[in-house]
Structures are given as C-alpha cells and as structure tokens.
Design an enzyme around this catalytic site. Structure first.
Site, mmCIF file in Angstrom:
data_model
loop_
_atom_site.group_PDB
_atom_site.id
_atom_site.type_symbol
_atom_site.label_atom_id
_atom_site.label_comp_id
_atom_site.label_asym_id
_atom_site.label_seq_id
_atom_site.Cartn_x
_atom_site.Cartn_y
_atom_site.Cartn_z
ATOM 1 N N GLU A 5 0.613 -1.092 -0.235
ATOM 2 C CA GLU A 5 -0.068 -0.039 -0.146
ATOM 3 C C GLU A 5 0.759 1.118 -0.028
ATOM 4 O OE1 GLU A 5 -3.521 2.330 2.360
ATOM 5 O OE2 GLU A 5 -2.982 -0.340 3.026
ATOM 6 N N GLU B 10 -10.895 -8.074 4.721
ATOM 7 C CA GLU B 10 -9.794 -8.215 5.334
ATOM 8 C C GLU B 10 -10.876 -8.895 6.202
ATOM 9 O OE1 GLU B 10 -7.730 -4.848 5.358
ATOM 10 O OE2 GLU B 10 -9.806 -4.425 5.247
ATOM 11 N N ARG C 143 -7.658 2.498 14.282
ATOM 12 C CA ARG C 143 -8.483 1.127 13.996
ATOM 13 C C ARG C 143 -9.354 1.044 14.942
ATOM 14 N NH1 ARG C 143 -11.930 -1.094 9.299
ATOM 15 N NH2 ARG C 143 -11.542 0.479 8.302
#
Length: 781
Positions: A244, A725, A322
């Site tokens: 990423e 995920e 998160r």
C-alpha cells in the site's frame, strides 16, 4: 482435506455466480506476467541497495568511490543526488528515500546502485565504506514508553465512566499481554521497472496497491509534474497491505536511476533485503482492567494499547485508530476507555497489514472475555454471547456509531448448532480428564469488522469503460489486483450491466493515465467502490444506447433489455454489437468515466465520534486443537466457519478469501514470530527462520460456509459485503482454543502472549504451575 464449501444461494446470472479468477490458469501455468517478467529493453539496468547496519547512528563518512568503480556499475545515487524531494512517505513527509546524515533503523537505505546485471549491482553495493557514530536506540515498545517516544500525543476514546464502573463491579480482572507483528511474505517481492520516455516522461511499472501514490512520489523525487509520470500495475503476486505504501521507495529508486542514466531500470528486492527493509504488522502491548457481574457481562473496561510503529509514521496513526475502533469487536461496552500510544522506535516503520489494526483491537477484547470466563468458571462462549450487541440501549459503539445490521447473535447461534459445539465441549472435557499429556481445546469467536477507510476522503473510486462496435468491452478502474479477484468481480458487474458474457469484457492494467487520482486498494473496499464506479460508467453508456435501441426495436426505452449478448425490446432483438455499431453511426459516445463516493460516512477524530464505516462485515469460527503439553506444539483438528458476505458477487472467490484469510490469521497467532536482536537487526528475515503456515498446518476437517441469510442492508454493489480482511480475524478462535487447552492442562487460566509458539505455550504452563504452587510455598515458609 475434508471441506464443506457452500455459497449463499444468490440468484444465478453473471454476478452472484461461482466463476474462476480471471488469471487462475495463468497463475498455475506460469503465464501470468508480473513486474519482473516484463521483457527488458536493450540497455536495461538493475538496481541494488546500500543499507544501514546500525539502528540509530550519525553517518560520519560515506565513501561510495569503490561502488562507482565496481564492474558493470553505471550510476550510484544518494540523498544529495536527488533532483526533487527526498521523501517517499504517504502522509507526513518523514520517510527519506535515501538517509541523509542520520540512519534510524537497520536496513534503512543509504544509497542505490545501477549496474548491467543484478549480480554486479548487489556485489557493488557491498563495497561502500561507511562510518557511523552510534546514537541511543529505542527498539521495543517498552523502550519507547519509558522514553515517551511517541509519533503523536496519546489518543483516548471514552464513553461513560469506566473507572467508576470497574470500582463498583462485583468482579474485576486486570492484566497485560503481548501481540506479535507479522511479515507480509507475499510470493512476489517488492518490484518496480522504470522506463524513461520522451523528454521528462517516465513510465513506472510497479507491484503496488496504490498506483497514484507511486505516480506522486516518483514525480516529486524527479521534480516534475504528476502528469509526466504514468504508474501501472497489472497484478501483484500478493500484497496484504505490504504494497500500500512500501512499494513507493522501490519505485522511486527505479525512477531516479532511470532519470540519472536515461536507461530503463528494474528493481527487485532480494527476499532477505525485502524483509529487512519493509514494515510489518504492528506488534502491540495490551493492558486491561475490567469489571463484570456474575453472568460475565462487562460493566466497565479500560484498555491501554501501545504499538511499535518504527522510525516514521507511515500509516500508523490510522492503523492504531482502527485498533481502538475494534476493541469492542461484536460486544457492547457500556463504560469504556481506550488509550492508544503510537511508539516511535528505531526499527523499520510498520505499515498496513490485512485488518489494518482491527485484529489487534479484537484480540484485546477477546482476551478479556476469555479471562472473565476463566475467573467465573463459565464457558467462554456463554460469556461472549452475554456481551453481544443487541437489545434496547445496547446498540451503540464506543465511537457513537449505531450498530443497526447486527448479525453476530444469529451467526454465532447458527454456528454453535452446526458445529455441534455443546456436545464437542463435553467430549473434550471427558478427553482431557483422561489424557495427562495431550489436551484438546475449543473456542468459538465472532468478527464484526467495519468497512470503509477511516480516513474519509479515501472512500472514492473511478473507472473507465469503452464499448466497441463489435460488442466487446474495455474495462479499467482504479483498483489493483493482488490475487483477491477484484478484477474478476468488477468485470462481472460490467458484463451484467451490458447483458454480455464475461468473455466479452477485456480486463486491463490499472493505469494512472486512464483513471487518475485513485485511492489505494485496501480497507476491503475494492469491490464496493470500484464495482460501483464501473457500474456507473456502464450505465452512462447504456443510457445513451437506450434511445437508439428503442428506435431500432420499435419500443419504448423503458422496455429495452440487455441480456445474452443481445438487446431486446418487445418481440424484436439485435446483438449488442449491432446496437453499438448503430450508435456509433448515430454519433453516440460509447465511452464513459464512472465515479463513486461512499455515502453516509463521517468521523470527528478530535471527539472520537461519528460513522466511520458504511457497514459491518460479520463472521464466526469454531476451532478445535490438540496440544502436546510436553513440547508445547499443537495441531489444528477441525475448523467450522460461517461468514457473512452479503449476497456474494462470486462465491468461489469469496470462499477462497475466507479460507486464505483464516489460515493467514492462524499463522499470525501461532507460528509467525518476528525476532529482533539487541542490535536492532531482524533475525527472522528468511523462510529458514520465519514460519508461515504450510498445507500441513491446515485442519484436516475444514468446514467453510457462506451465510445463506446474508444481505447487505446498505446499497453496496449488488448487496454484497467486503471479504478481503474480515476472515483473518476468525483465526482468533485458534489462539483461544490453544489457551483453552493450556488452561485445562494447568487447571487454571494461563497468561499467553501471541503468537502462541511452542516455547511460549511451555512458558505459560510453567508460569501457571508456579502460580499454583505459590500458596503452598508461602504456607510452608
């Protein structure tokens, strides 16, 4: 390997069908092209890196003359040679391409060399004469906490009065445990190929989840406009979050050396270098204190989460955010406080990894609930079910988002029945009572995972669709293919819109020159966003075709139907190709760009309030293991999974994602151990020392089902749900099955860090035995 593989019974058609991955045959035959397979034009050079041997030091001397004089070397570049910006960071401009004056982790790049062959480049890179002045190095979370070395001030999320609720609770439990990191171990390592064009133009082929970031970083390093750089990615051989942001460095080096030499430059990292140079899943230290009642229902809980972020921010702030947002998992916490410490250390900057902090947050609450069950002598499943979201006043998360799609109670109940949990639990208790050495364990845990980027502006996507006059379709979008089947799913969506067979849709490489300003393929949102953008583009073309079709077929536009590679209206029909040709002759555009932005989401990070997620994905897994208490080794015997993917776009691909995610998660929590030595060097930097799961580690009895009742309440693409995920976190059940077996062996709860390696299991059993003997020793004294 026995498996029961079932779909969710969605209606037949191009979508909701089990269709093979578009590159499946190419993958197994070796025909799929990756960056390093692209034919090299004459004059291509190959790059290698000069890396720091120290975790934190001042560079007092860097002599590169021997490198430049080495056979085959064409160019050498360091920080002073960069024409533009010496940075490859995704957010905070804190990640230099080449170290400038100071190094902050072992493996940080000091210079790069381009030579005629890979071997020549790698040999030359070893010839540099570098002198260091060592500086104090912080290597662990504990080191950083003691020095107050943080990337930002601690973040705190609160609801209610956790401390007061804990103090007033009948029962309390407190503790601390560790969660290890994880190497991505993608099959295809980091790779990039930069090809200079006319003037200042540069084409960069990159193994990346984020072509737009590659474009921006390379352009900034070269000091040229973004428009002069085109980044392209046809496929990656795995990524899992590790491409990423981390691929930007390798692409920048390739582009810089191509600029310097005027020749194509290919970069492919050696596996050892790749593992040493790139970030991992964040390892965490978790502290907790909980107050609860006789039923095990939590009345108040406090968490302390501290993660090793490494030398720079990378994506650590969002990852830790998160983690905080998933400390509830599927459970209602009436009074909760979560304090998060993002530790700056002199180790490689950790980065995104499948789950993006969510797995570590879920591990925190699941560990607490297991401890509560042990303290009360209850079945952990009963304690988990007692704490689930549901019922009046029990449907709001700690960040004040309402849970209005709560599938966890129904999923868990259905899985407990289909997995025969109660009977097996009794059988295991009987087995363990009679078996002094081998102990079996069983755990059933849920997953509730938020779908959307928590960084709101990233929730957008674009696509480009062309309809040709022979009825074939060219599809391009901003998503990237890393083996997860995104390209296949989006092609299904577009084929469905045109009523075309899937073989009429041509999938093409992600390219910043076709779809600009894209966001990374991450957060499990690839199909949601790119599928919608592509559908919007296809619908734009269809809307232009309807008047043409209606005139040709003698019907109202609303009566036109696209199906079976034909277009029908009333009793008349024509091929899609014929309609496309008619539209072209009528000067109707057959090309359209599509765009999509995720609705409803918003979040105020300063107040920790909002709706950061469009919806939640749910699942549950029951795992059974057998533990050898003499060696600490375990074997996974049986796994039952029930997972909610909404109305699956492609059950075959989704089942593969569920199975693969689970096995990867099991590796994270059992065998994949990252070890740094006292000098900051990664000791586990190759397959010889770092163990990912093998086929033999999969359970002999592996029962995976897509929940037939699944349907996304939100207007996601074809009412499907994300699947990339969430399945990884189903493997938390494996860790707790090991913990269950260890508790049976010890006769009490055990403190166990992750990963639950044989060594850690044996140490946990020794500690539990010592704790049990402590009262006897005190009495004897």
């Amino acid at each position: 390997m026995a498996k029961r593989r079932t779909g969710n019974g969605a209606a037949a058609g191009v979508v909701h069908r089990a269709i093979a991955h578009d590159s499946a045959e190419k993958h197994v035959s070796g025909a799929a092209l990756y960056v390093d397979d692209v034919p090299e034009p004459p004059g291509t050079l190959f790059a290698a890196f000069g890396l720091s041997a120290r975790p934190h030091a001042r560079l007092t001397s860097v002599d590169l003359a021997p490198v430049r004089a080495a056979p085959g070397v064409v160019a050498v570049m360091a920080a002073a040679d960069i024409p533009g910006k010496n940075d490859c960071a995704p957010v905070f401009a804190d990640d230099p391409i080449f170290a400038d004056g100071v190094v902050e982790h072992v493996g940080q790049c000091i210079f790069a060399v381009a030579a005629a062959t890979v071997e020549q480049a790698r040999r030359a890179a070893r010839l540099a004469r570098i002198e260091y002045e060592d500086l104090p190095a912080l290597l662990t979370v504990e080191d950083a906490l003691a020095a107050n070395s943080l990337l930002e001030p601690p973040q705190v999320m609160k609801r209610g009065d956790a401390a007061r609720a804990i103090a007033r609770a009948k029962h309390r439990r407190a503790g601390r445990f560790g969660i290890g990191g994880q190497e991505h171990f993608y099959l295809e390592g980091q790779a990039a190929f930069a090809i200079p064009g006319e003037g200042r133009d540069m084409l960069v082929l990159s193994s990346t989840q984020n072509p737009t970031e590659i474009q921006h970083v390379c352009a900034a390093a070269l000091g040229i406009p973004d428009a002069a750089v085109t980044a392209e990615c046809r496929r990656m051989g795995g990524a899992f979050g590790g491409k990423e942001t981390q691929g930007a460095f390798f692409a920048a080096v390739a582009a810089l050396l191509a600029w310097k030499t005027g020749r194509p430059v290919k970069v492919r990292a050696d596996r050892d270098d790749d593992m040493e140079m790139t970030g991992k899943r964040h390892d965490f230290v978790v502290g907790y204190e909980a107050g609860f009642d006789d039923a095990g229902r939590i009345q108040g809980v406090e968490f302390m989460l501290a993660s090793r972020c490494g030398r720079s921010a990378d994506l650590s702030l969002a990852i830790n955010d998160r983690a905080m947002m998933h400390c509830d998992n599927a459970y209602y916490l009436p009074n909760v406080s979560v304090a998060s410490y993002r530790c700056k250390t002199h180790t490689v900057s950790n980065t995104a990894f499948r789950g993006f902090g969510g797995p570590q947050g879920m591990m925190a609450i699941e560990y607490v609930l297991d401890e509560i069950a042990r303290a009360l002598g209850k079945d952990p499943l009963d304690v988990r079910r007692a704490n689930l979201y549901g019922g009046r006043g029990r449907d709001v998360t700690p960040y004040h988002m309402r849970v209005d799609d709560n599938a966890a109670p129904a999923l868990m109940a259905e899985l407990a029945t289909s997995a025969d949990y109660r009977r097996r639990r009794a059988e295991i208790a009987d087995f363990n009572a009679k078996s002094p050495i081998l102990k079996r364990g069983l755990a059933l845990t849920p997953v509730k995972f938020g779908i959307s980027f928590t960084t709101t502006h990233l929730n957008q996507a674009g696509a480009l669709v062309h309809l040709y006059t022979d009825g074939s379709v060219h599809l391009n979008h901003g998503g990237t293919e890393m083996g997860q089947g995104l390209f296949t799913k989006v092609a299904q969506v577009v084929a469905d819109e045109f009523g075309a067979s899937l073989d009429r849709v041509q999938i093409t490489a992600t390219n910043t020159g076709k779809v600009p300003n894209t966001t990374p393929t991450a957060a499990s949102a690839g199909s949601d966003m790119n599928g919608m953008a592509a559908r919007n583009a296809a619908r734009t073309i269809k809307a232009r075709l309807l008047p043409v079709a209606a005139a040709e077929l003698g019907c109202a536009p609303g009566a036109v139907v696209f199906a079976g590679n034909r277009v029908r209206g009333g009793r008349r029909s024509m091929t899609l190709a014929a309609l496309a040709k008619k539209a072209f002759l009528a000067r109707v555009s057959l090309s359209a760009a599509g765009y999509y932005r995720t609705p409803k989401i918003h979040f105020d990070r300063a107040r920790w309030r909002g709706r950061p997620f469009y919806y939640f994905a749910y699942g549950a897994a029951a795992s059974e293991i057998v533990l050898d208490t003499l060696t600490g080794e375990h074997r996974l015997l049986r796994v039952d999974i029930l997972h909610d993917v909404g109305q699956s776009l492609n059950p075959a691909i989704d089942l593969g994602q569920i199975e693969g995610g689970f096995v990867q998660g099991a590796g994270w929590l059992t065998s994949e151990e990252l070890v740094w030595d006292a000098k900051g060097r990664l000791a586990t930097h190759a397959p010889s020392t770092y163990k990912i799961p093998a086929a033999s580690d999969c359970p002999a009895d592996f029962r995976v089902s897509i929940w037939r009742k699944g349907r996304n309440r939100e207007a996601a693409i074809h009412r499907s749900k994300a699947v990339g995920e969430p399945p990884l976190m189903l493997a938390i059940s494996v860790f707790h099955a090991i913990k269950d077996a260890a508790a049976s062996a010890a006769g009490r709860a055990v403190r166990l860090d992750a990963p639950a390696t044989p060594e850690r299991v044996l140490l946990a059993l020794e500690d539990a035995a010592a704790a049990a003997d402590a009262p006897k020793r005190e009495a004897a004294e």
